[in-house]
Structures are given as C-alpha cells and as structure tokens.
Design a protein around this motif. Structure first.
Motif, PDB file in Angstrom:
ATOM      1  N   PHE A   1       8.579   2.300  -7.268  1.00 35.12           N
ATOM      2  CA  PHE A   1       7.502   1.405  -7.717  1.00 35.12           C
ATOM      3  C   PHE A   1       6.412   2.201  -8.443  1.00 35.12           C
ATOM      4  N   SER A   2       5.852   1.579  -9.477  1.00 28.99           N
ATOM      5  CA  SER A   2       4.789   2.238 -10.241  1.00 28.99           C
ATOM      6  C   SER A   2       3.473   1.471 -10.163  1.00 28.99           C
ATOM      7  N   SER A   3       3.389   0.483  -9.281  1.00 28.30           N
ATOM      8  CA  SER A   3       2.128  -0.254  -9.114  1.00 28.30           C
ATOM      9  C   SER A   3       1.919  -0.564  -7.634  1.00 28.30           C
ATOM     10  N   ALA A   4       0.643  -0.610  -7.238  1.00 29.12           N
ATOM     11  CA  ALA A   4       0.307  -0.910  -5.849  1.00 29.12           C
ATOM     12  C   ALA A   4       0.756  -2.320  -5.474  1.00 29.12           C
ATOM     13  N   LYS A   5       0.688  -3.236  -6.433  1.00 31.72           N
ATOM     14  CA  LYS A   5       1.061  -4.626  -6.161  1.00 31.72           C
ATOM     15  C   LYS A   5       2.512  -4.725  -5.715  1.00 31.72           C
TER      16      LYS A   5
ATOM     17  N   GLU B   1      -4.506   5.462  -6.423  1.00 32.05           N
ATOM     18  CA  GLU B   1      -4.176   5.001  -7.764  1.00 32.05           C
ATOM     19  C   GLU B   1      -2.672   5.202  -7.940  1.00 32.05           C
ATOM     20  N   ILE B   2      -1.949   4.119  -7.838  1.00 36.55           N
ATOM     21  CA  ILE B   2      -0.496   4.184  -7.883  1.00 36.55           C
ATOM     22  C   ILE B   2      -0.031   4.164  -9.332  1.00 36.55           C
ATOM     23  N   SER B   3       0.632   5.226  -9.746  1.00 40.02           N
ATOM     24  CA  SER B   3       1.213   5.289 -11.089  1.00 40.02           C
ATOM     25  C   SER B   3       2.110   6.518 -11.137  1.00 40.02           C
ATOM     26  N   PRO B   4       3.012   6.571 -12.096  1.00 39.03           N
ATOM     27  CA  PRO B   4       3.893   7.743 -12.186  1.00 39.03           C
ATOM     28  C   PRO B   4       3.132   9.053 -12.362  1.00 39.03           C
ATOM     29  N   LYS B   5       1.937   9.004 -12.989  1.00 38.10           N
ATOM     30  CA  LYS B   5       1.171  10.229 -13.210  1.00 38.10           C
ATOM     31  C   LYS B   5       0.193  10.522 -12.085  1.00 38.10           C
TER      32      LYS B   5
ATOM     33  N   THR C   1      -8.347  10.144  -4.275  1.00 36.98           N
ATOM     34  CA  THR C   1      -7.031   9.518  -4.236  1.00 36.98           C
ATOM     35  C   THR C   1      -6.546   9.079  -5.613  1.00 36.98           C
ATOM     36  N   GLU C   2      -7.282   9.472  -6.662  1.00 35.98           N
ATOM     37  CA  GLU C   2      -6.816   9.189  -8.022  1.00 35.98           C
ATOM     38  C   GLU C   2      -5.922  10.309  -8.537  1.00 35.98           C
ATOM     39  N   GLY C   3      -5.928  11.413  -7.844  1.00 35.13           N
ATOM     40  CA  GLY C   3      -5.194  12.573  -8.316  1.00 35.13           C
ATOM     41  C   GLY C   3      -3.709  12.453  -8.105  1.00 35.13           C
ATOM     42  N   PRO C   4      -2.942  13.347  -8.731  1.00 35.30           N
ATOM     43  CA  PRO C   4      -1.496  13.345  -8.522  1.00 35.30           C
ATOM     44  C   PRO C   4      -1.170  13.660  -7.071  1.00 35.30           C
ATOM     45  N   LEU C   5      -0.237  12.911  -6.511  1.00 34.11           N
ATOM     46  CA  LEU C   5       0.088  13.024  -5.096  1.00 34.11           C
ATOM     47  C   LEU C   5       1.461  12.405  -4.853  1.00 34.11           C
TER      48      LEU C   5
END
Length: 453
Positions: free
Chosen positions: A236-240, A210-214, A174-178
């Motif tokens: 949003f770019s963060s899980a928080k 892993e929530i992020s633009p990438k 789940t760290e991969g781009p998605l």
C-alpha cells in the motif's frame, strides 16, 4: 712697580690662559671670550653654543629647547613625550598606534582597550567583534528555531520535528523515510474485543506517519499458531488503503507463536522483495511487536538476529505478557523500547509515547548515528534470513589468537561456511554473532577484573 713692568706686555701670549676660544688682554691681566654664536661658560674659559638645538643632532621629534649647555625635547600640544625623551605620541593613544580594534578604541592611561558597537560583543582576541545575536542580524533561513553558535548559528526544530538535509527546513519526525513492520498478537487469549482495540492502536500510529513509497512504508504480520502477512511494505502507498486493510483483518484466535512471527519478520518482511529499501539507503527499520501473554516458542534467537541486523524493535506487552520475554524482544535501552500495561485502557498513552520514541530514533538516524540499542554499524547492504551477513566489528576485542578489528563472516548453521570464516570462528570461538558477543563480553570482563584487581 709690577703694573708698570707689564703695562706694555701681551699677557695672553705670555701665560697659559686656558681660554677655549679668545684671550683678551686687560691692564694687568686677561679675560676669555667666545666667538659669535657662542657664550662663555661659568668656568670663564670654555665656550658653548648659544643655541645647542641648532648646533647638534638633537633627535627631538617635535621641539628642541636649549637648557644652559644642553637641551631637552618637548612635544606639540595634544602630544606627550615618550620614554626615550625624544619622540612623541598623541595623548590619545588610540590615534597614535595601530591598535587593531575593529570597532572602537578606548584610551586607558598609558594603554587602551577595544570595545564594540551596540549589538556586538568582543571576541576572545580582544580586538574583533561579533554580533550578540547572529540570528537577528542575518537572514538565517531557519524554518523553526535559530540558535546562536559563537559567531555563527545553527538551525533547530521544534519537538516532534527533525532537520532536513539543507540544515534549515524541518519536517515531522514521522514524515521521514521509514520501513515499519507491525507484528500483532492474534492469539485466543487476546479476545476479539481487545483485538479491535489493537487495530485502532495500529490505525493511530498510521495517522502519525506520512505513508508513501518515498516516506513511510508499513507492513503488518498477525500471528497465532501460524503467521499471516496481512500486507507487505510494498503493498500500500496510502494511509487510507492501509487503514482499510487493518480494519478488515480477521482475528486468528488460536495459539501464540511469537518466535515464529519474529522469524518471519526477520527473514521475509524486511527483504527488498517485500518492499524494504536496501541497507545502502540508510532507511531506519523498525518493528513494533505486540503481545498479551507468554509465547509458546522461543523468542530470544530471532529477536537477537533481527536486532543484530539493524532492526529496532519496540515491544508492547499487555496483561499477562511476560517481562522476561519483552526484555528479550525489545531493543536496548529497554526503557525506550519496552512498554507494558495491565490492561488495554492504557493503549492511547502507549501510542503517544511510542510515537515520541520513534521520532527520537528517526532524529538519530537523520544525524547518521547508531540507535541507542547499541547495535553494530553495517558497512553496506546486508541480506536478512539465510544469506550470510557481513558485520563490521569496530571495537578491538581480545580473542585468544588475534585482535578483532576486522570484518567477520557469520553464516547460519545450514549454509556452507568458507574456510576463512570457519577459521575466524574457531579462533574466536564464535558460531554466530550472538555467541561472539557473549564471548567478547566475558573476555572484556576478565580483562577489567585483571587490571583493576
């Protein structure tokens, strides 16, 4: 009297004595003799060399030994005579030939075999050696697991991880781009208490990403009588921040227009305008659809369109959810993409299993394989919604007037079709991709029956 007659005569010159070399008169007869370095043979007439080995080109590689009027060849110590009777080879065959053994040559009667040093095994060529455990013999650099592969190795990852592009390092699935879009049922039948459980379920999935633009981008739709975008993929770019937005979602509590929600998910949520990455980026597109009852509209058309456009759909049904609808919504195979439970107590188990299935889908994407849903591979960026979509049909399927191994342009009914597209549709009797697939399936079935029966 005869003796007296021949006493003074040269018998050797008066008779045919037959001596090969020298005839010597005796009192009343003669004898044959040989020149120096020769000896008389047993016939008393002919001669042979005393040392045949020195008188002939014997060809012995090592030692020539005289035997009466001939010779034999022998070999030095530690050597034996070859079958030709002249040349010699080492008793140690491995020392006498170019055996080609990479490590050790072992004599075996008149032959030999190759063996390897400890820690190595013989290759199939019977001569060269490789490490028994390549992983232990080299600095392989695998982050998790090194697996021997004949005379090389490959890296693998532990469960829940996928191999990165360097084929050595691992990352969580789940760290991969998605690009992930939740489609959440907010109908009256759900109830506010259960809606809170669904929100917790969404937050649990977010915790595993892993929530992020990438990396993972997540959007969420809530539907009831209408559809509301709670947040887009780019918002949003963060899980928080995302979990905060989930917590603050207001329960709609009216009807259940699942088909309308699928339509918006397909037409809008996965567009670049709302934050989806382009098709050329090969980022998996996944939608998790949650429902607790029968839809008040048609779900099959928009679910089919989404899946045909490369979106993997996981369908989660609770309580009074209709199995037939869930099967229409979920990607194939259904046992990987459909989850059902009688009540909300099973949500935690569903969440765990769903994370595992998403992980598997990402592994397949990392290896550039099509998902198990059987969807067609796209040839490039494909807009969703009303824009025309180009699909590469790689299977050769019999149409009435042509073999289909081309790119067909399928357009929605409200767009203007090109002449070529219309012609192809008429020839294959296809008005859209769903119809085409149904037609192709029927044609294949007919061909199968024809040639089997």
């Amino acid at each position: 009297l005869p003796a007296l007659l021949f006493a003074d005569k040269d018998i050797c010159n008066s008779v045919s004595h037959g001596c090969e070399q020298v005839c010597v008169n005796t009192e009343d007869s003669y004898i044959c003799k040989c020149h120096e370095e020769f000896i008389l043979k047993e016939d008393g007439k002919t001669c042979r060399y005393k040392d045949v080995c020195n008188s002939a080109d014997h060809g012995c590689e090592h030692i020539c030994v005289n035997t009466d009027d001939s010779y034999i060849c022998k070999c030095h110590e530690d050597f034996i005579l070859r079958e030709d009777g002249k040349t010699c080879r080492n008793k140690d065959l491995c020392k006498s030939i170019d055996h080609g053994c990479e490590h050790v040559c072992i004599n075996n009667n008149n032959s030999y075999s190759c063996q390897c040093h400890e820690g190595f095994v013989l290759r199939q060529d019977g001569k060269t050696c490789r490490y028994k455990d390549v992983c232990k013999s080299v600095v392989h650099g695998c982050e998790h697991i090194c697996v021997n592969n004949d005379d090389s190795y490959i890296c693998k990852c532990q469960e829940g991880y996928v191999l990165q592009e360097d084929q050595k390092a691992c990352r969580r699935c789940t760290e991969g781009p998605l690009d992930l879009v939740f489609v959440i049922d907010g109908s009256k039948s759900l109830g506010e208490d259960n809606f809170e459980i669904v929100k917790q379920f969404v937050s649990g999935i977010l915790d595993s990403l892993e929530i992020s633009p990438k990396a993972a981008r997540v959007g969420l739709l809530q539907y009831s009588t209408e559809v509301r975008t709670e947040f887009t993929l780019r918002q949003f770019s963060s899980a928080k921040d995302m979990k905060k937005a989930v917590l603050q979602m207001k329960y709609m509590g009216r009807g259940s227009m699942t088909g309308l929600a699928l339509k918006q998910m397909f037409e809008r949520s996965f567009t670049e305008a709302e934050g989806a990455r382009p098709f050329s980026a090969n980022v998996p597109r996944i939608s998790i659809v949650f429902t607790d009852g029968r839809a008040q509209d048609e779900v099959s058309e928009w679910a089919a369109r989404a899946k045909q456009n490369g979106i993997i759909i996981y369908a989660i049904g609770i309580g009074k959810a209709i199995e037939e609808e869930l099967l229409e919504i979920a990607s194939e195979p259904s046992y990987k993409h459909l989850f059902y439970a009688e009540d909300f107590t099973a949500m935690e188990d569903i969440s765990e299993e769903l994370r595992a299935q998403i992980c598997e889908a990402l592994k397949m994407s990392a290896h550039q394989q099509d998902p198990a849903s059987g969807r067609l591979r796209k040839t490039g960026p494909q807009p969703s919604g009303p824009e025309s979509t180009t699909i590469a049909i790689t299977d050769v399927i019999a149409c009435p007037n042509l073999a289909v191994h081309h790119k067909y342009l399928f357009e929605d009914s409200h767009t203007h079709s090109t002449a070529t597209a219309s012609k192809d549709k008429d020839q294959c009797k296809c008005e859209n991709l769903v119809t085409f697939q149904n037609y192709a399936t029927n044609e294949v079935r007919k061909l199968t029956q024809r040639y089997i029966l």
